[in-house]
Enzyme design. Structure first.
Site, PDB file in Angstrom:
ATOM      1  N   ASP A  68       0.855  -1.184   0.000  1.00  0.00           N
ATOM      2  CA  ASP A  68       0.000   0.000   0.000  1.00  0.00           C
ATOM      3  C   ASP A  68       0.897   1.241   0.000  1.00  0.00           C
ATOM      4  O   ASP A  68       1.582   1.527   0.984  1.00  0.00           O
ATOM      5  CB  ASP A  68      -0.889  -0.031   1.244  1.00  0.00           C
ATOM      6  CG  ASP A  68      -1.938   1.071   1.267  1.00  0.00           C
ATOM      7  OD1 ASP A  68      -1.735   2.110   0.609  1.00  0.00           O
ATOM      8  OD2 ASP A  68      -2.961   0.911   1.970  1.00  0.00           O
ATOM      9  N   HIS A  69       0.852   1.993  -1.107  1.00  0.00           N
ATOM     10  CA  HIS A  69       1.758   3.133  -1.262  1.00  0.00           C
ATOM     11  C   HIS A  69       1.410   4.291  -0.329  1.00  0.00           C
ATOM     12  O   HIS A  69       2.186   5.238  -0.192  1.00  0.00           O
ATOM     13  CB  HIS A  69       1.748   3.610  -2.719  1.00  0.00           C
ATOM     14  CG  HIS A  69       3.047   4.200  -3.167  1.00  0.00           C
ATOM     15  ND1 HIS A  69       3.962   4.759  -2.299  1.00  0.00           N
ATOM     16  CD2 HIS A  69       3.595   4.324  -4.406  1.00  0.00           C
ATOM     17  CE1 HIS A  69       5.004   5.192  -2.971  1.00  0.00           C
ATOM     18  NE2 HIS A  69       4.818   4.935  -4.251  1.00  0.00           N
ATOM     19  N   ARG A  70       0.259   4.250   0.319  1.00  0.00           N
ATOM     20  CA  ARG A  70      -0.080   5.277   1.294  1.00  0.00           C
ATOM     21  C   ARG A  70       0.727   5.099   2.575  1.00  0.00           C
ATOM     22  O   ARG A  70       0.900   6.054   3.350  1.00  0.00           O
ATOM     23  CB  ARG A  70      -1.578   5.230   1.638  1.00  0.00           C
ATOM     24  CG  ARG A  70      -2.507   5.512   0.475  1.00  0.00           C
ATOM     25  CD  ARG A  70      -3.948   5.237   0.868  1.00  0.00           C
ATOM     26  NE  ARG A  70      -4.156   3.839   1.248  1.00  0.00           N
ATOM     27  CZ  ARG A  70      -5.316   3.361   1.691  1.00  0.00           C
ATOM     28  NH1 ARG A  70      -6.357   4.159   1.820  1.00  0.00           N
ATOM     29  NH2 ARG A  70      -5.427   2.081   2.012  1.00  0.00           N
TER      30      ARG A  70
END
Length: 294
Positions: free
Chosen positions: A266-268
């Site tokens: 998850d790039h967040r």
């Protein structure tokens, strides 16, 4: 109706009832879960994430040839809704790498011979679960969940694994994998996989996961993009191992048994450098499981 809605991940507040005086019927919930426009009470663009999509194409397939209509299994209906949400809502990125498991595979074969009478067969996945725990301890942001603007860091290590069943994939969870040995994990995996195939897996046996490993084992392929199992922030996908000629100095080479890794994250929460380090550490542990003790 509320139980059915929970199973299908449907928000009853967004379903328009077709029954008497707007009463919500089972068909309304099923249609909403399948994305039928008639079932949605919310205006266009007001759905989760504010996504406004074109209606699904309506095609009479019988015009082109013979067809057979077969309903999706209950597991696929439920997992499909969750996978759709996860793919749309989570900014996925996938890093691919290879792990040298030449020595570990030889040890695994030897271990199974030594424990043949126990009836427990240790798969490579059992070692991967132990390696995952050790790697999660080194990179705690992977052992977390996103809650608004807060990151919930977990102090426990429950590892999910994708189990293939006649009705579709389910994800049983090995709880407290950090406190169990490889043989214990292998036995528990076998027990949970059997329950899954028999349709007897309980809901609490699929809850509380921190990180998931999806293994295609000997089915085939090299790399793929596994979808993150929310509310987790990463998932490891592995495919069939293969022999590869490897050189460490550019002069001499040898054949090594390699395991393809596909880490979706998850790039967040996670950035590319952290993901690359996670893969490197995970692969390093599989190359020499003694490092798990460090």
């Amino acid at each position: 109706m509320r139980k059915l809605a929970r199973e299908l991940g449907v928000d009853l507040g967004k379903v328009k009832g077709s029954g008497n005086k707007g009463r919500i019927l089972k068909e309304d919930i099923d249609n909403f879960a399948k994305g039928a426009p008639a079932a949605a009470a919310a205006p266009a663009g007001a759905g989760i994430g504010g996504i406004d999509l074109l209606p699904w194409p309506k095609i009479d397939f019988t015009k082109f040839g013979a067809i057979e209509t077969k309903p999706l299994s209950r597991i696929k209906r439920i997992s499909g809704a969750n996978l759709h949400r996860n793919w749309v809502m989570i900014p996925h990125v996938t890093n691919h790498d290879d792990a040298d498991i030449t020595d570990l595979e030889a040890f695994r074969v030897q271990l199974n011979k030594e424990n043949e009478k126990s009836g427990v067969k240790v798969s490579m996945l059992a070692f991967m679960i132990k390696a995952a725990v050790a790697t999660l301890k080194k990179f705690p942001e992977f052992n977390a969940s996103l809650d608004g603007d807060n990151l919930v860091l977990k102090k426990y290590y429950h590892i999910g694994f994708a189990a293939d069943t006649p009705q579709g994939l389910v994800v049983p969870v090995i709880r407290d994998a950090d406190k169990k040995g490889v043989i214990d994990i292998a036995k528990e995996m076998g027990d949970l996989a059997k329950l899954a195939r028999d349709g007897k897996l309980k809901p609490d046996q699929m809850q509380g996961g921190c990180f998931t490993i999806s293994s295609l084992g000997g089915v085939g392929g090299i790399y793929f993009t596994p979808i993150i199992n929310a509310p987790e922030v990463a998932i490891m996908g592995v495919c069939r191992s293969f022999w590869k000629q490897v050189s460490t100095d550019g002069k001499t080479s040898s054949w090594r048994f390699m395991l393809p890794l596909s880490l979706s994250w998850d790039h967040r929460v996670i950035d590319g450098a952290s993901a690359a380090r996670f893969n490197n550490h995970f692969a390093g542990l599989l190359a020499d499981m003694r490092r798990v003790l460090i």
